[in-house]
Design a protein around this motif. Structure first.
Motif, PDB file in Angstrom:
ATOM      1  N   ALA A 114      12.865   1.952  12.020  1.00  0.00           N
ATOM      2  CA  ALA A 114      13.540   3.017  12.291  1.00  0.00           C
ATOM      3  C   ALA A 114      13.019   3.860  13.346  1.00  0.00           C
ATOM      4  N   ARG A 115      11.567   3.840  13.397  1.00  0.00           N
ATOM      5  CA  ARG A 115      10.972   4.610  14.312  1.00  0.00           C
ATOM      6  C   ARG A 115      11.079   4.005  15.755  1.00  0.00           C
ATOM      7  N   ILE A 116      11.200   2.797  15.867  1.00  0.00           N
ATOM      8  CA  ILE A 116      11.503   2.002  17.247  1.00  0.00           C
ATOM      9  C   ILE A 116      12.759   2.471  17.576  1.00  0.00           C
ATOM     10  N   SER A 117      13.828   2.307  16.658  1.00  0.00           N
ATOM     11  CA  SER A 117      15.162   2.519  17.255  1.00  0.00           C
ATOM     12  C   SER A 117      15.507   3.973  17.380  1.00  0.00           C
ATOM     13  N   ARG A 118      14.794   4.914  16.913  1.00  0.00           N
ATOM     14  CA  ARG A 118      14.774   6.211  17.111  1.00  0.00           C
ATOM     15  C   ARG A 118      14.312   6.445  18.606  1.00  0.00           C
ATOM     16  N   CYS A 119      13.241   5.927  19.048  1.00  0.00           N
ATOM     17  CA  CYS A 119      12.603   5.995  20.310  1.00  0.00           C
ATOM     18  C   CYS A 119      13.615   5.435  21.333  1.00  0.00           C
ATOM     19  N   LEU A 120      14.012   4.426  21.021  1.00  0.00           N
ATOM     20  CA  LEU A 120      14.996   3.511  22.111  1.00  0.00           C
ATOM     21  C   LEU A 120      16.245   4.523  22.287  1.00  0.00           C
ATOM     22  N   GLU A 121      16.595   4.938  21.272  1.00  0.00           N
ATOM     23  CA  GLU A 121      17.915   5.644  21.331  1.00  0.00           C
ATOM     24  C   GLU A 121      17.713   7.010  22.193  1.00  0.00           C
ATOM     25  N   GLU A 122      16.307   7.603  22.267  1.00  0.00           N
ATOM     26  CA  GLU A 122      16.004   8.773  22.822  1.00  0.00           C
ATOM     27  C   GLU A 122      15.714   8.654  24.368  1.00  0.00           C
ATOM     28  N   GLY A 123      15.635   7.245  24.766  1.00  0.00           N
ATOM     29  CA  GLY A 123      15.482   7.041  26.198  1.00  0.00           C
ATOM     30  C   GLY A 123      14.203   6.216  26.641  1.00  0.00           C
ATOM     31  N   ALA A 124      13.605   5.681  25.497  1.00  0.00           N
ATOM     32  CA  ALA A 124      12.476   4.755  25.818  1.00  0.00           C
ATOM     33  C   ALA A 124      12.790   3.629  26.441  1.00  0.00           C
ATOM     34  N   GLU A 125      12.097   3.176  27.394  1.00  0.00           N
ATOM     35  CA  GLU A 125      12.397   1.760  27.994  1.00  0.00           C
ATOM     36  C   GLU A 125      11.770   0.648  27.253  1.00  0.00           C
ATOM     37  N   GLU A 126      10.668   0.641  26.265  1.00  0.00           N
ATOM     38  CA  GLU A 126       9.979   0.091  25.793  1.00  0.00           C
ATOM     39  C   GLU A 126       9.304   0.342  24.576  1.00  0.00           C
ATOM     40  N   PHE A 127       9.091  -0.663  23.540  1.00  0.00           N
ATOM     41  CA  PHE A 127       8.204  -0.142  22.449  1.00  0.00           C
ATOM     42  C   PHE A 127       7.359  -1.210  22.124  1.00  0.00           C
ATOM     43  N   PHE A 128       6.149  -0.953  22.217  1.00  0.00           N
ATOM     44  CA  PHE A 128       5.054  -2.070  21.985  1.00  0.00           C
ATOM     45  C   PHE A 128       4.248  -1.672  20.967  1.00  0.00           C
ATOM     46  N   LEU A 129       3.803  -2.824  20.241  1.00  0.00           N
ATOM     47  CA  LEU A 129       3.111  -2.829  19.143  1.00  0.00           C
ATOM     48  C   LEU A 129       1.649  -2.968  19.705  1.00  0.00           C
ATOM     49  N   LYS A 130       0.715  -2.327  19.101  1.00  0.00           N
ATOM     50  CA  LYS A 130      -0.638  -2.406  19.457  1.00  0.00           C
ATOM     51  C   LYS A 130      -1.198  -3.517  18.688  1.00  0.00           C
ATOM     52  N   PRO A 131      -2.197  -4.095  19.216  1.00  0.00           N
ATOM     53  CA  PRO A 131      -2.819  -3.877  20.476  1.00  0.00           C
ATOM     54  C   PRO A 131      -1.945  -4.533  21.499  1.00  0.00           C
ATOM     55  N   VAL A 132      -1.707  -3.392  22.515  1.00  0.00           N
ATOM     56  CA  VAL A 132      -0.874  -4.155  23.735  1.00  0.00           C
ATOM     57  C   VAL A 132      -1.670  -5.052  24.681  1.00  0.00           C
ATOM     58  N   LYS A 133      -0.933  -6.109  24.906  1.00  0.00           N
ATOM     59  CA  LYS A 133      -1.318  -7.277  25.695  1.00  0.00           C
ATOM     60  C   LYS A 133      -1.120  -7.232  27.119  1.00  0.00           C
ATOM     61  N   LEU A 134      -1.797  -7.817  27.896  1.00  0.00           N
ATOM     62  CA  LEU A 134      -1.355  -7.966  29.397  1.00  0.00           C
ATOM     63  C   LEU A 134       0.040  -8.526  29.773  1.00  0.00           C
ATOM     64  N   ALA A 135       0.439  -9.291  29.023  1.00  0.00           N
ATOM     65  CA  ALA A 135       1.807 -10.077  28.828  1.00  0.00           C
ATOM     66  C   ALA A 135       2.750  -8.918  28.831  1.00  0.00           C
ATOM     67  N   ASP A 136       2.607  -7.946  27.825  1.00  0.00           N
ATOM     68  CA  ASP A 136       3.362  -6.890  27.667  1.00  0.00           C
ATOM     69  C   ASP A 136       3.621  -5.969  28.862  1.00  0.00           C
ATOM     70  N   LEU A 137       2.495  -5.738  29.468  1.00  0.00           N
ATOM     71  CA  LEU A 137       2.561  -5.097  30.878  1.00  0.00           C
ATOM     72  C   LEU A 137       3.524  -5.449  31.699  1.00  0.00           C
ATOM     73  N   THR A 138       3.651  -6.817  31.785  1.00  0.00           N
ATOM     74  CA  THR A 138       4.557  -7.411  32.845  1.00  0.00           C
ATOM     75  C   THR A 138       5.837  -6.757  32.676  1.00  0.00           C
ATOM     76  N   LYS A 139       6.383  -6.440  31.595  1.00  0.00           N
ATOM     77  CA  LYS A 139       7.786  -5.909  31.551  1.00  0.00           C
ATOM     78  C   LYS A 139       7.919  -4.509  32.102  1.00  0.00           C
ATOM     79  N   LEU A 140       6.690  -3.770  32.380  1.00  0.00           N
ATOM     80  CA  LEU A 140       6.867  -2.410  32.787  1.00  0.00           C
ATOM     81  C   LEU A 140       7.290  -2.463  34.517  1.00  0.00           C
ATOM     82  N   LYS A 141       6.821  -3.661  35.283  1.00  0.00           N
ATOM     83  CA  LYS A 141       7.075  -3.702  36.708  1.00  0.00           C
ATOM     84  C   LYS A 141       8.565  -3.078  37.104  1.00  0.00           C
ATOM     85  N   PRO A 142       9.584  -3.748  36.433  1.00  0.00           N
ATOM     86  CA  PRO A 142      10.930  -3.401  36.889  1.00  0.00           C
ATOM     87  C   PRO A 142      11.224  -2.242  36.620  1.00  0.00           C
ATOM     88  N   HIS A 143      10.776  -1.509  35.610  1.00  0.00           N
ATOM     89  CA  HIS A 143      11.011  -0.007  35.301  1.00  0.00           C
ATOM     90  C   HIS A 143      10.231   0.797  36.423  1.00  0.00           C
TER      91      HIS A 143
END
Length: 224
Positions: A114-143
């Motif tokens: 529910a928290r993830i859906s609320r953030c995405l609906e509000e305009g968040a581009e991604e929702f990462f679960l900790k610990p964040v990995k380097l592979a997760d950050l590759t998704k940020l480059k297009p944004h």
């Protein structure tokens, strides 16, 4: 600021945990990003040059004294923080006309759909679960690339950069142009053609008659 710094993506990382801030900072630097870290949502707004109105906590205003001139390409923030949460910071950024185009990414150690859906609906581009990995950050480059391209397209073009090229007038005559003669010249040319043909025929006969006495050679072909 040097050219090398200007060419990097600039990320604003927000987390109240010193350990998590250092971790995300290190990962972003490995991704060739410039990183600014703060420990609260209010300090993130202050860095952007936004401040909450004391009379109305939901209203934001731009402070020209502290408004930062550094371009921010992305904001990554923790969800659970004392005071202003990551969700609250997301809403403040998206309500600002000056910064709503900045991509916002939420991090959390709790997997709550529910928290993830609320953030995405509000305009968040991604929702990462900790610990964040380097592979997760590759998704940020297009944004981040979208933000950088949009900023560059909004920059005014200097007058001296605009070059108006005038088309060159060709002085040489076009060989494909057909010359149209007046009617009386066309008639004269038609009358001269039989005379020229007759003279040419006589000249060829005289040449042939003078060459009859010359010896003939084999395997020689003359083409006219």
């Amino acid at each position: 600021m040097g050219v090398e710094t200007e060419s990097k993506f600039h990320v604003l990382a927000v987390d109240d945990s010193l350990f998590d801030r250092k971790m995300i900072e290190r990962l972003l630097q490995k991704s060739s990003c410039q990183v600014t870290t703060v420990d609260s949502g209010s300090k993130a707004l202050e860095f952007l040059g936004l401040r909450v109105d004391d009379n109305d906590p939901n209203a934001l205003s731009t402070s020209p004294q502290i408004h930062q001139e550094v371009e921010i390409n992305l904001i990554i923030t923790d969800y659970c923080m004392p005071g202003m949460t990551g969700y609250d910071l997301l809403k403040k950024v998206k309500e600002s006309a000056a910064f709503r185009s900045i991509p916002v990414v939420i991090m959390s150690s709790e997997n709550v759909p529910a928290r993830i859906s609320r953030c995405l609906e509000e305009g968040a581009e991604e929702f990462f679960l900790k610990p964040v990995k380097l592979a997760d950050l590759t998704k940020l480059k297009p944004h981040m690339m979208k933000t950088k391209l949009k900023k560059e397209s909004e920059k005014p073009v200097a007058i001296e950069e605009i070059v108006v090229s005038k088309p060159e007038i060709e002085k040489e005559e076009d060989s494909s142009v057909i010359e149209i003669l007046p009617l009386h010249q066309e008639l004269e040319s038609e009358q001269l053609e039989p005379m020229l043909s007759s003279n040419k025929r006589k000249a060829m006969e005289e040449v042939i008659s003078t060459d009859r006495s010359r010896p003939k050679y084999n395997d020689i072909t003359t083409s006219v």
